[in-house]
Design an enzyme around this catalytic site. Structure first.
Site, PDB file in Angstrom:
ATOM      1  N   ASN A 186      -2.697   3.676  10.114  1.00  9.18           N
ATOM      2  CA  ASN A 186      -3.692   3.884  11.188  1.00  9.18           C
ATOM      3  C   ASN A 186      -3.012   3.620  12.522  1.00  9.18           C
ATOM      4  O   ASN A 186      -2.002   2.918  12.567  1.00  9.18           O
ATOM      5  CB  ASN A 186      -4.868   2.906  11.006  1.00  9.18           C
ATOM      6  CG  ASN A 186      -4.412   1.466  10.957  1.00  9.18           C
ATOM      7  OD1 ASN A 186      -3.918   0.988   9.916  1.00  9.18           O
ATOM      8  ND2 ASN A 186      -4.523   0.758  12.064  1.00  9.18           N
ATOM      9  N   ALA A 218       1.620  -1.733   4.430  1.00  7.22           N
ATOM     10  CA  ALA A 218       0.845  -0.843   5.289  1.00  7.22           C
ATOM     11  C   ALA A 218       0.794  -1.510   6.658  1.00  7.22           C
ATOM     12  O   ALA A 218       0.694  -2.730   6.737  1.00  7.22           O
ATOM     13  CB  ALA A 218      -0.568  -0.698   4.738  1.00  7.22           C
ATOM     14  N   SER A 247       0.846  -1.200   0.000  1.00  7.46           N
ATOM     15  CA  SER A 247       0.000   0.000   0.000  1.00  7.46           C
ATOM     16  C   SER A 247       0.880   1.248   0.000  1.00  7.46           C
ATOM     17  O   SER A 247       1.862   1.309   0.719  1.00  7.46           O
ATOM     18  CB  SER A 247      -0.886   0.029   1.247  1.00  7.46           C
ATOM     19  OG  SER A 247      -1.682  -1.115   1.272  1.00  7.46           O
ATOM     20  N   HIS A 282     -10.628  -0.484   6.894  1.00  3.89           N
ATOM     21  CA  HIS A 282      -9.716  -0.705   5.760  1.00  3.89           C
ATOM     22  C   HIS A 282      -9.646   0.525   4.843  1.00  3.89           C
ATOM     23  O   HIS A 282      -8.623   0.766   4.197  1.00  3.89           O
ATOM     24  CB  HIS A 282     -10.164  -1.950   4.978  1.00  3.89           C
ATOM     25  CG  HIS A 282      -9.253  -2.298   3.846  1.00  3.89           C
ATOM     26  ND1 HIS A 282      -7.906  -2.589   4.019  1.00  3.89           N
ATOM     27  CD2 HIS A 282      -9.463  -2.368   2.514  1.00  3.89           C
ATOM     28  CE1 HIS A 282      -7.358  -2.838   2.847  1.00  3.89           C
ATOM     29  NE2 HIS A 282      -8.260  -2.706   1.922  1.00  3.89           N
ATOM     30  N   MET A 342       0.099  -7.630   8.280  1.00  2.74           N
ATOM     31  CA  MET A 342      -0.311  -8.969   7.839  1.00  2.74           C
ATOM     32  C   MET A 342       0.489  -9.469   6.629  1.00  2.74           C
ATOM     33  O   MET A 342       0.023 -10.326   5.888  1.00  2.74           O
ATOM     34  CB  MET A 342      -1.794  -8.955   7.474  1.00  2.74           C
ATOM     35  CG  MET A 342      -2.705  -8.421   8.576  1.00  2.74           C
ATOM     36  SD  MET A 342      -4.407  -8.248   7.993  1.00  2.74           S
ATOM     37  CE  MET A 342      -5.131  -7.244   9.291  1.00  2.74           C
ATOM     38  N   SER A 343       1.700  -8.929   6.441  1.00  7.46           N
ATOM     39  CA  SER A 343       2.487  -9.364   5.274  1.00  7.46           C
ATOM     40  C   SER A 343       3.966  -9.371   5.617  1.00  7.46           C
ATOM     41  O   SER A 343       4.331  -9.424   6.789  1.00  7.46           O
ATOM     42  CB  SER A 343       2.213  -8.425   4.091  1.00  7.46           C
ATOM     43  OG  SER A 343       2.738  -7.144   4.346  1.00  7.46           O
ATOM     44  N   HIS A 347      -7.780  -7.411  -7.684  1.00  5.95           N
ATOM     45  CA  HIS A 347      -6.445  -7.474  -7.106  1.00  5.95           C
ATOM     46  C   HIS A 347      -5.440  -7.523  -8.248  1.00  5.95           C
ATOM     47  O   HIS A 347      -5.554  -8.324  -9.154  1.00  5.95           O
ATOM     48  CB  HIS A 347      -6.407  -8.770  -6.278  1.00  5.95           C
ATOM     49  CG  HIS A 347      -5.117  -9.069  -5.619  1.00  5.95           C
ATOM     50  ND1 HIS A 347      -4.950  -8.944  -4.269  1.00  5.95           N
ATOM     51  CD2 HIS A 347      -3.951  -9.532  -6.099  1.00  5.95           C
ATOM     52  CE1 HIS A 347      -3.719  -9.306  -3.962  1.00  5.95           C
ATOM     53  NE2 HIS A 347      -3.100  -9.659  -5.050  1.00  5.95           N
ATOM     54  N   TYR A 395      -3.683 -14.395   4.881  1.00  2.00           N
ATOM     55  CA  TYR A 395      -5.124 -14.299   5.196  1.00  2.00           C
ATOM     56  C   TYR A 395      -6.023 -14.605   4.006  1.00  2.00           C
ATOM     57  O   TYR A 395      -7.218 -14.823   4.162  1.00  2.00           O
ATOM     58  CB  TYR A 395      -5.475 -12.930   5.804  1.00  2.00           C
ATOM     59  CG  TYR A 395      -5.300 -11.723   4.905  1.00  2.00           C
ATOM     60  CD1 TYR A 395      -6.160 -11.475   3.839  1.00  2.00           C
ATOM     61  CD2 TYR A 395      -4.271 -10.818   5.139  1.00  2.00           C
ATOM     62  CE1 TYR A 395      -5.997 -10.369   3.015  1.00  2.00           C
ATOM     63  CE2 TYR A 395      -4.094  -9.705   4.326  1.00  2.00           C
ATOM     64  CZ  TYR A 395      -4.958  -9.494   3.262  1.00  2.00           C
ATOM     65  OH  TYR A 395      -4.781  -8.412   2.455  1.00  2.00           O
ATOM     66  N   GLU A 396      -5.439 -14.636   2.804  1.00  2.26           N
ATOM     67  CA  GLU A 396      -6.246 -14.978   1.622  1.00  2.26           C
ATOM     68  C   GLU A 396      -6.423 -16.486   1.494  1.00  2.26           C
ATOM     69  O   GLU A 396      -7.125 -16.953   0.603  1.00  2.26           O
ATOM     70  CB  GLU A 396      -5.572 -14.442   0.354  1.00  2.26           C
ATOM     71  CG  GLU A 396      -5.582 -12.934   0.242  1.00  2.26           C
ATOM     72  CD  GLU A 396      -4.767 -12.448  -0.943  1.00  2.26           C
ATOM     73  OE1 GLU A 396      -5.242 -12.563  -2.079  1.00  2.26           O
ATOM     74  OE2 GLU A 396      -3.635 -11.979  -0.727  1.00  2.26           O
ATOM     75  N   HIS A 415      -1.165 -12.925   0.387  1.00  5.95           N
ATOM     76  CA  HIS A 415      -1.236 -12.826   1.852  1.00  5.95           C
ATOM     77  C   HIS A 415      -1.694 -14.148   2.449  1.00  5.95           C
ATOM     78  O   HIS A 415      -2.511 -14.857   1.864  1.00  5.95           O
ATOM     79  CB  HIS A 415      -2.240 -11.741   2.274  1.00  5.95           C
ATOM     80  CG  HIS A 415      -1.904 -10.364   1.815  1.00  5.95           C
ATOM     81  ND1 HIS A 415      -2.341  -9.867   0.614  1.00  5.95           N
ATOM     82  CD2 HIS A 415      -1.175  -9.379   2.405  1.00  5.95           C
ATOM     83  CE1 HIS A 415      -1.885  -8.629   0.467  1.00  5.95           C
ATOM     84  NE2 HIS A 415      -1.183  -8.310   1.543  1.00  5.95           N
TER      85      HIS A 415
END
Ligand code: HPA
Length: 279
Positions: free
Chosen positions: A237, A115, A32, A249, A213-214, A63, A87-88, A85
């Site tokens: 954030n 990010a 990001s 998000h 998360m990456s 994506h 989480y995917e 990721h």
């Protein structure tokens, strides 16, 4: 899919043919805030992930899933526009697969960006953080069950996973650009939920400055394969529980957009200097 030396060789050969046997000097994962960075490259060659043998296939709608090869500041670089990721639903092995292919291609330098939620209360949204080290308590690893010396040693050192000498170089570049740059510890969370306030508190006590998360699976694979790695996080954030508001998000995407110019100038500076630089 399971990574083997043969799958890596197949994937690397396909990419090498697609870029006319050129030799990229730096591999870059655009997170990001850097999604459009690839537009800066000259002589672009775009390679969809779906065309590369054994590459994980992107299932997320909208994506971006392409490699972009080209020259930035006259340095040949290979960029990932869109990453995989955990989480995917991909395995750690799959998440780290592209980085292993880059190493198999002979690329020695890896730049990771992301990010992140800001855990450090003295910092602010919009800050850029050079990753000094990471914490991963998720009980999985991209190297689990991979046991082939041709790929890398089974047990490998992580004490300079984010190269100290390359970090010094980045700090100098940021200073020359008049850009404020933090340095700290990134903690990996599996997502896709944001963390709870208690998890963020625990992370702070453990020494983390940012949550994301990456990046960590890729950095582990890079260490195993002997690549020199740099990582930079954009604080999109304040992490959960710090402010009296819910995490969203949308905020992550908006902050990424705002930081685009700053982050891109820094990366361009890094590409120029890092290509000439070796320990
Ligand atoms: N937590 C985890 N990952 C993130 C966050 C966060 O607060 N913000 C952006 N990526």
């Amino acid at each position: 899919m399971k990574t083997t030396y043969e799958t890596l060789t197949d994937s690397a050969r396909y990419i090498s043919d697609a870029i006319n046997s050129d030799s990229p000097v730096i591999a870059i994962v655009l997170g990001s805030g850097l999604g459009d960075f690839a537009e800066r490259a000259e002589g672009k060659i775009v390679i969809p992930y779906k065309d590369i043998p054994h590459f994980p296939v992107s299932t997320v709608k909208g994506h971006r899933g392409v490699l972009v090869y080209g020259r930035v500041s006259d340095v040949p670089v290979l960029m990932m526009q869109g990453r995989f990721h955990f989480y995917e639903g991909y395995s750690m092995d799959e998440v780290a697969y592209p980085v292993r292919v880059f190493a198999r291609l002979g690329i020695k330098k890896l730049f990771l960006s992301n990010a992140a939620g800001c855990i450090n209360k003295d910092w602010n949204v919009g800050d850029l953080m050079l990753i000094k080290d990471h914490i991963k308590l998720v009980m999985d690893s991209p190297s689990r069950s991979l046991d082939d010396d041709a790929i890398g040693p089974r047990f490998f050192d992580m004490s300079d996973a984010y190269s100290k000498s390359a970090r010094s170089m980045v700090k100098e570049i940021a200073k020359a650009q008049g850009l404020a740059l933090r340095e700290g510890v990134y903690m990996f969370f599996s997502g896709p939920n944001f963390e709870t306030p208690a998890e963020i508190n625990a992370a702070r006590i453990l020494g983390a400055d940012a949550a994301g998360m990456s990046t960590v699976p890729e950095a582990i694979a890079a260490s195993q394969m002997g690549m020199e790695t740099l990582g930079i996080s954009l604080m999109t954030n304040m992490a959960a529980g710090i402010l009296e508001k819910k995490l969203d998000h949308k905020e992550v995407l908006e902050e990424g957009e705002k930081a685009k110019e700053r982050f891109s100038s820094l990366l361009e500076g890094i590409i120029k200097r890092w290509s000439e630089f070796s320990d």
